[in-house]
Design a protein around this motif. Structure first.
Motif, short mmCIF file in Angstrom:
data_model
loop_
_atom_site.label_atom_id
_atom_site.label_comp_id
_atom_site.label_asym_id
_atom_site.label_seq_id
_atom_site.Cartn_x
_atom_site.Cartn_y
_atom_site.Cartn_z
N TYR A 1 33.47 62.56 59.12
CA TYR A 1 32.26 63.05 58.45
C TYR A 1 32.19 64.57 58.50
O TYR A 1 31.93 65.23 57.49
CB TYR A 1 31.02 62.42 59.08
N SER B 1 33.01 56.45 56.61
CA SER B 1 32.37 55.16 56.39
C SER B 1 33.20 54.02 56.98
O SER B 1 32.66 53.13 57.64
CB SER B 1 32.15 54.94 54.89
N ASP C 1 35.11 64.00 54.80
CA ASP C 1 35.78 62.82 54.24
C ASP C 1 34.87 61.61 54.40
O ASP C 1 35.01 60.84 55.35
CB ASP C 1 37.11 62.60 54.95
N PRO C 2 33.91 61.43 53.49
CA PRO C 2 32.94 60.34 53.65
C PRO C 2 33.58 58.95 53.59
O PRO C 2 33.09 58.02 54.24
CB PRO C 2 31.95 60.55 52.51
N GLY C 3 34.64 58.79 52.83
CA GLY C 3 35.28 57.48 52.75
C GLY C 3 35.85 57.05 54.09
O GLY C 3 35.62 55.94 54.55
N VAL D 1 26.09 59.68 55.92
CA VAL D 1 27.09 59.47 54.86
C VAL D 1 26.41 58.93 53.60
O VAL D 1 26.64 59.43 52.50
CB VAL D 1 28.22 58.52 55.33
N TRP D 2 25.56 57.91 53.77
CA TRP D 2 24.87 57.31 52.61
C TRP D 2 23.92 58.33 51.98
O TRP D 2 23.82 58.41 50.76
CB TRP D 2 24.10 56.07 53.01
N HIS D 3 23.22 59.08 52.81
CA HIS D 3 22.28 60.08 52.30
C HIS D 3 23.02 61.12 51.46
O HIS D 3 22.60 61.44 50.34
CB HIS D 3 21.57 60.74 53.47
N ASP D 4 24.13 61.61 51.98
CA ASP D 4 24.91 62.63 51.27
C ASP D 4 25.45 62.11 49.94
O ASP D 4 25.61 62.88 48.99
CB ASP D 4 26.08 63.12 52.12
N SER D 5 25.73 60.81 49.88
CA SER D 5 26.28 60.24 48.65
C SER D 5 25.19 59.76 47.69
O SER D 5 25.48 59.19 46.65
CB SER D 5 27.25 59.10 48.97
N GLY D 6 23.92 59.97 48.08
CA GLY D 6 22.81 59.60 47.20
C GLY D 6 22.36 58.16 47.31
O GLY D 6 21.49 57.73 46.56
N GLU D 7 22.92 57.42 48.24
CA GLU D 7 22.51 56.02 48.44
C GLU D 7 21.38 55.98 49.46
O GLU D 7 21.55 55.61 50.62
CB GLU D 7 23.71 55.19 48.88
#
Length: 76
Positions: free
Chosen positions: A6, A15, A10-12, A38-44
């Motif tokens: 993170y 995760s 590298d969010p993938g 991670v989810w917040h940064d990706s908009g989820e």
């Protein structure tokens, strides 16, 4: 490893590592918090909020999680 991935952007990979950690320990507070990031940064945002809330159930005094949960609600 999830936190390192993170922090390196590298969010993938983050995760995958965090999901692996949580599969072994559902109450791993830091893994829930980082997964929320991670989810917040990706908009989820819904997933982020759920992860932050799970972290707070296990560690209600974790100030950073309270802050990030508020930020996720605000963004939503």
């Amino acid at each position: 490893m999830g936190e390192i991935a993170y922090r390196r952007g590298d969010p993938g990979a983050a995760s995958r590592w965090l999901e692996s950690a949580l599969a072994q320990d559902k109450r791993h507070v830091r893994a829930h918090w980082l997964a929320g990031n991670v989810w917040h940064d990706s908009g989820e945002l819904d997933r982020a909020i759920a992860s932050y809330r799970r972290a707070l159930r296990a560690a209600p005094g974790f100030a950073e999680v309270h802050n990030d949960l508020g930020a996720a609600y605000y963004a939503k």
